[in-house]
Design an enzyme around this catalytic site. Structure first.
Site, short mmCIF file in Angstrom:
data_model
loop_
_atom_site.label_atom_id
_atom_site.label_comp_id
_atom_site.label_asym_id
_atom_site.label_seq_id
_atom_site.Cartn_x
_atom_site.Cartn_y
_atom_site.Cartn_z
N LYS A 198 0.70 -1.17 -0.15
CA LYS A 198 0.00 -0.08 0.07
C LYS A 198 0.99 1.15 -0.03
CE LYS A 198 -2.88 -3.30 1.04
NZ LYS A 198 -3.68 -4.15 0.23
C1 LIG Z 1 -4.36 -5.34 1.07
C2 LIG Z 1 -5.95 -5.43 1.15
C3 LIG Z 1 -6.40 -6.08 2.63
C4 LIG Z 1 -5.48 -6.67 3.66
O1 LIG Z 1 -4.67 -5.82 4.17
P1 LIG Z 1 -3.44 -6.53 5.41
O2 LIG Z 1 -2.96 -5.29 6.00
O3 LIG Z 1 -2.56 -7.30 4.50
O4 LIG Z 1 -4.16 -7.21 6.26
C5 LIG Z 1 -7.70 -6.19 2.95
N1 LIG Z 1 -8.63 -5.55 1.86
C6 LIG Z 1 -8.07 -4.95 0.69
C7 LIG Z 1 -9.16 -4.13 -0.31
C8 LIG Z 1 -6.64 -4.89 0.53
O5 LIG Z 1 -6.46 -4.56 -0.62
#
Ligand SMILES: *Cc1c(COP(=O)(O)O)cnc(C)c1O
Length: 380
Positions: A182
């Protein structure tokens, strides 16, 4: 030929120094830096409360508990999302009811959600997929009409806006991710934001074994009072080392979003006249942080998605297949959903690919990628 990666996290010396200061302080678990990070994050997204946790998956889990989801309930989710969106209700013994998305934005709409509402529906998880803000107001109205909770999965959307404000504020609880994939990363990490003080307090408790006083607070007193465990909780804490990194990353975020938008504008200009290629864009109601700069490979383009991926690879460029469809995974085979029920999801999953995009990417890199997009048959 230098390889171009699809993404790279953007971390500098300041993050390393902040992490070192946390280590040298002697307090490395959840403590004052987590509290500072929560305050700064709440301010950024204009939420009353922010509670840091170990991942967005944990954030989604606790957000669902906080809005009252229980075993046997149904929770409406898009199939077109990272699988954690569907897993969160499953952890609680609830059923994820997978619905289709809008073919343009990749996000759920009242039209895709309404037919799935039943007497057992308790909540909706709305995702800002790839950073593209969803149109929350009509979904909010639908949820209110049926007495449903609305949880926003804004894992990808730090820095995106809806109706002139940061995304996330219209939901009952919003979950964020700080995974390195992210824009803003703490290595691993997540956050729940909400305007409701009771929900925030419950999430705060549940992330820490449901203790009635936090470990950090107990540490303040020489003779620590005996703690009580009010319900079955979890260990979903973020560390102060992670929060120290997050505080620095927060300061970088506006510049990171600006740079991504510049680079995507360059991609857009370079491929504007290429038939059959559609680059994701801002919807009328907001702006995306371009967490994922995806293109849809459609009719009129000389090759299909797999062909384009191979052409990019031949030129040393690493792109990725687009966002997954959870209903196709073995873990959810028991739901018995096929592509015919989710046509836009199937089409987007099969025909999109994610272009290289990260803060350190150069204009010359974009031009190299765009040259292949313009002519996928060119010899490397
Ligand atoms: C990356 C992501 C997650 C999970 O995030 P983590 O911090 O890795 O648990 C959940 N929902 C969406 C839409 C994502 O892109």
């Amino acid at each position: 030929m230098e390889r171009i990666n699809v993404m790279r996290p953007y971390l500098g010396r300041e993050e390393a120094e902040a992490a070192m200061a946390a280590i040298e302080s002697g307090w490395v678990a959840q403590g004052p830096r987590v509290a500072d990070f929560e305050r700064a994050f709440a301010e950024l997204v204009q939420a009353e409360h922010a509670v840091a946790v170990s991942s967005c998956t944990a954030a989604l889990h606790l957000a669902l508990v906080a809005v009252g989801v229980e075993a046997g309930d149904e929770v409406i989710v898009p199939s077109f999302s990272f699988i954690a969106t569907a897993n969160a209700p499953t952890y609680l013994g609830a059923t994820p009811v997978m619905v289709d998305v809008d073919a343009k934005t990749g996000n759920i709409t009242p039209e895709t959600v309404a037919p799935a509402i039943t007497g057992r529906t308790r909540a909706i998880i709305a995702v800002d997929q790839g950073g593209v803000p969803l149109d929350l107001a009509p979904l909010r109205a639908l949820a209110d009409e049926h007495g449903l909770a609305l949880v926003e999965d804004a894992a990808c959307a730090a820095g995106s806006t809806y109706d002139g404000a940061p995304v996330g504020s219209g939901a009952d609880a919003t979950a964020w991710s700080f995974h390195p994939r992210k824009l803003l990363t703490t290595g691993e990490g997540g956050m729940v934001t909400t305007d409701d003080p009771e929900r925030a307090a419950r999430v705060r408790r549940l992330r820490e074994h449901a203790m009635d006083v936090s470990a950090a607070d107990r540490h303040q007193s020489v003779l620590a009072p005996a703690e009580q465990y009010l319900e079955i909780g979890f260990n979903y804490r973020m560390t102060d080392i992670q929060a120290a990194v997050g505080i620095v990353q927060l300061e970088r975020l506006p510049g990171v979003v600006e740079r991504r938008r510049e680079l995507v504008a360059r991609y857009r200009a370079a491929i504007a006249d290429v038939p059959g290629l559609r680059l994701v864009e801002d919807p009328p109601w907001g702006t995306t942080n371009y967490q994922s700069a995806w293109v849809e490979v459609g009719e009129g383009y000389p090759t299909d998605r797999e062909g384009l991926l191979a052409a990019l690879a031949a030129h040393g460029i690493s792109a990725r297949r687009g966002i997954m469809a959870a209903h196709r995974q073995p873990a959810y085979a028991h739901l018995g959903l096929d592509d015919a029920a989710l046509p836009a999801t199937a089409a987007l999953t099969d025909s999109t690919l994610i272009l290289p995009l990260y803060h350190q990417l150069q204009e010359s890199d974009v031009d190299r990628v765009a040259a292949v997009l313009r002519d996928p048959g060119a010899t490397p």
